[in-house]
Design an enzyme around this catalytic site. Structure first.
Site, PDB file in Angstrom:
ATOM      1  CB  CYS A 119      -2.063   3.827   9.405  1.00 58.42           C
ATOM      2  SG  CYS A 119      -3.405   4.343  10.496  1.00 58.42           S
TER       3      CYS A 119
ATOM      4  NE  ARG B 183      -3.833   0.340   2.233  1.00 50.36           N
ATOM      5  CZ  ARG B 183      -4.607   0.755   3.227  1.00 50.36           C
ATOM      6  NH1 ARG B 183      -4.634   0.075   4.373  1.00 50.36           N
ATOM      7  NH2 ARG B 183      -5.324   1.862   3.109  1.00 50.36           N
TER       8      ARG B 183
END
Length: 279
Positions: free
Chosen positions: A234, A178
């Protein structure tokens, strides 16, 4: 003093009047699943803390997928649950501490230091034959008085400013795929904030649910300690709390959470992103 307590310690303390235990089990894929599991059984006396309903506020255009509730709303929640300045708080989940770490961080941010995460998670606790129950606990309200630590929280403007500052380290806590933009299963843009480095949150576990020792965490962060302010993000400000807890265990003091995280960052079209997989 460690940020962790053992399942054995929790089992011995379940009936202590000065301890409040929170069950933070939650599935991002099935938001109601954690509460359903909690209703089936939980550590005796534990109160359920729902990521969406208690530890996040309503999603809007900006702020990310799990915006922080106001200090007032959080204080009301903890008061209702019986937390005051004297109480020891223990949080657990079955998600390798990621949801419990969010509650840990929130209480630290609100100035409550007596908060810990249980090693091993609920399934391990149950398998050991420790005290569980399906009874809903009776709420014993207290008066929670926040002492907010503003330096623990950063917003989009702070990150925009600090990402150009060589004296600040920005850490992306998501998995590597990611981070580089190879996959993006949740958010509508892939990649990372410019100049951010990648330290995946799961790298702090020796195995799922079991955090690495303080010595191992200190080794992970050797060279970072005390040298630069750190901002961690995050996807939505949840798993980044794992990194912050681990950093705290390793002795890193100058660290903050970008609570809106990637999902907030990409809600501003003008914000720069780096997508290494697309280059």
């Amino acid at each position: 003093m460690s940020n962790f307590v053992s399942p054995e310690w929790v089992n011995q303390k379940v009936n202590s009047a000065n301890i409040v235990i929170f069950d933070c089990r939650f599935s991002l894929a099935e938001p109601s699943k954690g509460y359903e599991l909690y209703k089936n059984d939980h550590i005796e006396g534990a109160i359920y803390a729902d990521l969406d309903q208690h530890l996040s506020s309503t999603v809007s255009t900006h702020g990310g997928r799990h915006p922080l509730p106001s200090v007032n709303i959080l204080s009301q929640f903890f008061s209702r649950c019986g937390v005051d300045q004297e109480k020891i708080v223990v949080a657990y989940d079955d998600q390798s501490g990621s949801m419990a770490a969010r509650l840990w961080w929130i209480l630290k941010y609100l100035g409550h230091d007596n908060v810990y995460v249980m090693q091993g998670g609920y399934t391990h606790y149950k398998e050991k034959g420790y005290v569980i129950s399906s009874k809903m606990p009776v709420e014993k309200p207290a008066h929670f008085t926040p002492k907010v630590r503003d330096d623990m929280l950063k917003n989009k403007d702070d990150v925009l400013r600090e990402m150009k500052n060589d004296g600040t380290l920005i850490v992306d806590a998501r998995e590597f795929k990611r981070y580089i933009g190879k996959i993006e299963p949740i958010d509508h843009k892939a990649g990372h904030i410019p100049n951010a480095i990648n330290i995946p949150w799961e790298s702090h576990m020796q195995e799922p649910g079991w955090w690495k020792s303080r010595q191992d965490l200190q080794s992970m962060y050797d060279g970072m300690n005390g040298k630069k302010p750190v901002i961690v993000y995050c996807g939505s400000g949840v798993t980044a709390c794992v990194n912050i807890l681990a950093m705290d265990e390793a002795g890193i003091t100058n660290k903050a959470l970008y609570a809106g995280s990637w999902s907030d960052w990409i809600s501003y079209d003008e914000n720069p992103i780096i997508n290494e997989a697309a280059e």
